[in-house]
Motif scaffolding. Structure first.
Motif, PDB file in Angstrom:
ATOM      1  N   MET A   1     -41.654  23.533   1.847  1.00 33.93           N
ATOM      2  CA  MET A   1     -42.377  22.767   2.852  1.00 33.93           C
ATOM      3  C   MET A   1     -43.267  23.718   3.641  1.00 33.93           C
ATOM      4  N   ASN A   2     -44.485  23.301   3.893  1.00 34.27           N
ATOM      5  CA  ASN A   2     -45.423  24.127   4.646  1.00 34.27           C
ATOM      6  C   ASN A   2     -45.039  24.159   6.115  1.00 34.27           C
ATOM      7  N   GLY A   3     -45.281  25.304   6.743  1.00 34.45           N
ATOM      8  CA  GLY A   3     -45.055  25.418   8.174  1.00 34.45           C
ATOM      9  C   GLY A   3     -43.792  26.149   8.548  1.00 34.45           C
ATOM     10  N   ILE A   4     -42.949  26.463   7.576  1.00 31.25           N
ATOM     11  CA  ILE A   4     -41.722  27.193   7.880  1.00 31.25           C
ATOM     12  C   ILE A   4     -41.521  28.284   6.838  1.00 31.25           C
ATOM     13  N   LYS A   5     -41.194  29.482   7.325  1.00 24.23           N
ATOM     14  CA  LYS A   5     -40.952  30.628   6.452  1.00 24.23           C
ATOM     15  C   LYS A   5     -39.685  31.322   6.898  1.00 24.23           C
ATOM     16  N   VAL A   6     -39.021  31.946   5.944  1.00 24.95           N
ATOM     17  CA  VAL A   6     -37.839  32.738   6.245  1.00 24.95           C
ATOM     18  C   VAL A   6     -38.162  34.187   5.893  1.00 24.95           C
ATOM     19  N   ASP A   7     -38.105  35.055   6.899  1.00 21.63           N
ATOM     20  CA  ASP A   7     -38.336  36.476   6.690  1.00 21.63           C
ATOM     21  C   ASP A   7     -36.974  37.153   6.694  1.00 21.63           C
ATOM     22  N   ILE A   8     -36.512  37.462   5.489  1.00 24.02           N
ATOM     23  CA  ILE A   8     -35.162  38.009   5.334  1.00 24.02           C
ATOM     24  C   ILE A   8     -35.093  39.436   5.868  1.00 24.02           C
ATOM     25  N   ILE A   9     -36.137  40.211   5.695  1.00 23.48           N
ATOM     26  CA  ILE A   9     -36.137  41.609   6.135  1.00 23.48           C
ATOM     27  C   ILE A   9     -36.030  41.702   7.656  1.00 23.48           C
ATOM     28  N   LYS A  10     -36.840  40.917   8.364  1.00 23.54           N
ATOM     29  CA  LYS A  10     -36.817  40.944   9.834  1.00 23.54           C
ATOM     30  C   LYS A  10     -35.784  39.988  10.421  1.00 23.54           C
ATOM     31  N   ARG A  11     -35.146  39.213   9.549  1.00 27.28           N
ATOM     32  CA  ARG A  11     -34.106  38.251   9.954  1.00 27.28           C
ATOM     33  C   ARG A  11     -34.667  37.239  10.958  1.00 27.28           C
ATOM     34  N   LYS A  12     -35.785  36.610  10.542  1.00 28.30           N
ATOM     35  CA  LYS A  12     -36.443  35.621  11.388  1.00 28.30           C
ATOM     36  C   LYS A  12     -36.763  34.375  10.584  1.00 28.30           C
ATOM     37  N   ILE A  13     -36.763  33.251  11.291  1.00 26.35           N
ATOM     38  CA  ILE A  13     -37.281  31.992  10.752  1.00 26.35           C
ATOM     39  C   ILE A  13     -38.572  31.737  11.518  1.00 26.35           C
TER      40      ILE A  13
ATOM     41  N   ALA B   1     -43.600  22.790  14.457  1.00 21.83           N
ATOM     42  CA  ALA B   1     -42.745  22.658  15.643  1.00 21.83           C
ATOM     43  C   ALA B   1     -42.978  21.320  16.333  1.00 21.83           C
ATOM     44  N   ASN B   2     -44.227  20.867  16.388  1.00 15.98           N
ATOM     45  CA  ASN B   2     -44.510  19.566  17.007  1.00 15.98           C
ATOM     46  C   ASN B   2     -43.912  18.423  16.195  1.00 15.98           C
ATOM     47  N   LYS B   3     -44.032  18.496  14.865  1.00 20.77           N
ATOM     48  CA  LYS B   3     -43.455  17.454  14.011  1.00 20.77           C
ATOM     49  C   LYS B   3     -41.935  17.492  14.051  1.00 20.77           C
ATOM     50  N   MET B   4     -41.382  18.676  14.226  1.00 19.31           N
ATOM     51  CA  MET B   4     -39.935  18.859  14.264  1.00 19.31           C
ATOM     52  C   MET B   4     -39.326  18.269  15.542  1.00 19.31           C
ATOM     53  N   ALA B   5     -40.138  18.011  16.547  1.00 20.72           N
ATOM     54  CA  ALA B   5     -39.633  17.440  17.802  1.00 20.72           C
ATOM     55  C   ALA B   5     -39.019  16.060  17.572  1.00 20.72           C
ATOM     56  N   ASN B   6     -39.490  15.367  16.548  1.00 20.77           N
ATOM     57  CA  ASN B   6     -38.910  14.075  16.176  1.00 20.77           C
ATOM     58  C   ASN B   6     -37.703  14.362  15.286  1.00 20.77           C
ATOM     59  N   THR B   7     -36.498  14.019  15.773  1.00 25.33           N
ATOM     60  CA  THR B   7     -35.271  14.373  15.051  1.00 25.33           C
ATOM     61  C   THR B   7     -35.078  13.589  13.759  1.00 25.33           C
TER      62      THR B   7
ATOM     63  N   SER C   1     -37.558  13.203  11.570  1.00 26.23           N
ATOM     64  CA  SER C   1     -38.625  13.631  10.657  1.00 26.23           C
ATOM     65  C   SER C   1     -38.070  14.531   9.556  1.00 26.23           C
ATOM     66  N   PRO C   2     -38.783  14.594   8.416  1.00 22.71           N
ATOM     67  CA  PRO C   2     -38.347  15.505   7.350  1.00 22.71           C
ATOM     68  C   PRO C   2     -38.444  16.982   7.764  1.00 22.71           C
ATOM     69  N   GLU C   3     -39.333  17.280   8.687  1.00 21.34           N
ATOM     70  CA  GLU C   3     -39.457  18.657   9.169  1.00 21.34           C
ATOM     71  C   GLU C   3     -38.189  19.096   9.913  1.00 21.34           C
TER      72      GLU C   3
ATOM     73  N   SER D   1     -35.141  17.870   9.477  1.00 20.75           N
ATOM     74  CA  SER D   1     -34.049  18.033   8.512  1.00 20.75           C
ATOM     75  C   SER D   1     -34.196  19.340   7.724  1.00 20.75           C
ATOM     76  N   GLU D   2     -35.437  19.727   7.400  1.00 21.42           N
ATOM     77  CA  GLU D   2     -35.684  21.007   6.718  1.00 21.42           C
ATOM     78  C   GLU D   2     -35.299  22.170   7.627  1.00 21.42           C
ATOM     79  N   TYR D   3     -35.637  22.068   8.894  1.00 21.34           N
ATOM     80  CA  TYR D   3     -35.288  23.104   9.864  1.00 21.34           C
ATOM     81  C   TYR D   3     -33.769  23.233   9.984  1.00 21.34           C
ATOM     82  N   GLU D   4     -33.055  22.117  10.083  1.00 12.93           N
ATOM     83  CA  GLU D   4     -31.598  22.147  10.171  1.00 12.93           C
ATOM     84  C   GLU D   4     -30.968  22.763   8.931  1.00 12.93           C
ATOM     85  N   ARG D   5     -31.523  22.426   7.762  1.00 15.97           N
ATOM     86  CA  ARG D   5     -30.998  22.971   6.505  1.00 15.97           C
ATOM     87  C   ARG D   5     -31.127  24.491   6.490  1.00 15.97           C
ATOM     88  N   ILE D   6     -32.289  25.013   6.914  1.00 17.82           N
ATOM     89  CA  ILE D   6     -32.511  26.464   6.904  1.00 17.82           C
ATOM     90  C   ILE D   6     -31.667  27.160   7.964  1.00 17.82           C
ATOM     91  N   ILE D   7     -31.541  26.545   9.135  1.00 17.09           N
ATOM     92  CA  ILE D   7     -30.716  27.121  10.212  1.00 17.09           C
ATOM     93  C   ILE D   7     -29.250  27.193   9.780  1.00 17.09           C
TER      94      ILE D   7
END
Length: 158
Positions: free
Chosen positions: A1-13, A20-26, A28-30, A32-38
């Motif tokens: 999904m566009n808009g989210i990346k996982v940087d394993i080396i720096k340990r950042k999402i 982030a604006n689309k993710m404000a709606n709980t 939304s598919p964004e 759910s994707e954020y929750e899955r990665i977290i």
């Protein structure tokens, strides 16, 4: 999904602002994707990436009279001043033959005075109009390919 990346080396999402604006709606598919990665990376930190803005008007105020004033004020001895003005006149004549004339003169000026680019246009403060007019009153005038310095110009106009 566009808009989210996982940087394993720096340990950042890393998420962008739109995501982030689309993710404000709980619901939304964004979100759910954020929750899955977290859930897979609970120790990672979340960073919202903000797009860089560029100052497209970096050289506002840089024009022929300003260049002439700058040369006059920064070349202290008469011979070096005449040599630089001769280069400047040559660049202006070359610029007349091209469609993007001033850009070539500006490029020459910035190459000739690299400290100018660092000092003057890094800040957004513009000098007062009276200061610019005072500088320009001391500059040389170019007529028919000949450099006429301010003292000579006064004699010609009298």
């Amino acid at each position: 999904m566009n808009g989210i990346k996982v940087d394993i080396i720096k340990r950042k999402i890393i998420i962008n602002k739109t995501f982030a604006n689309k993710m404000a709606n709980t619901s939304s598919p964004e979100y759910s994707e954020y929750e899955r990665i977290i859930s897979k990376n609970p120790e990672f930190t979340v960073e919202v990436k903000v797009q860089k803005t560029y100052n497209h008007d970096k050289y506002k105020g840089l024009n022929y009279p300003f260049i002439e004033a700058y040369i006059y004020c920064h070349e202290h001895d008469e011979e070096s001043r005449r040599n630089v003005f001769a280069e400047y006149v040559e660049e202006r004549w070359k610029a007349l033959a091209h469609s993007c004339g001033f850009q070539e003169v500006r490029a020459w000026f910035i190459k000739k005075y690299p400290e100018f680019d660092n000092l003057y246009f890094k800040s957004h403060a513009q000098p007062a109009r009276s200061q610019i007019e005072e500088l320009i009153s001391y500059t040389a005038c170019i007529e028919n390919g000949k450099i006429i310095f301010s003292e000579e110009q006064k004699l010609l106009t009298a």
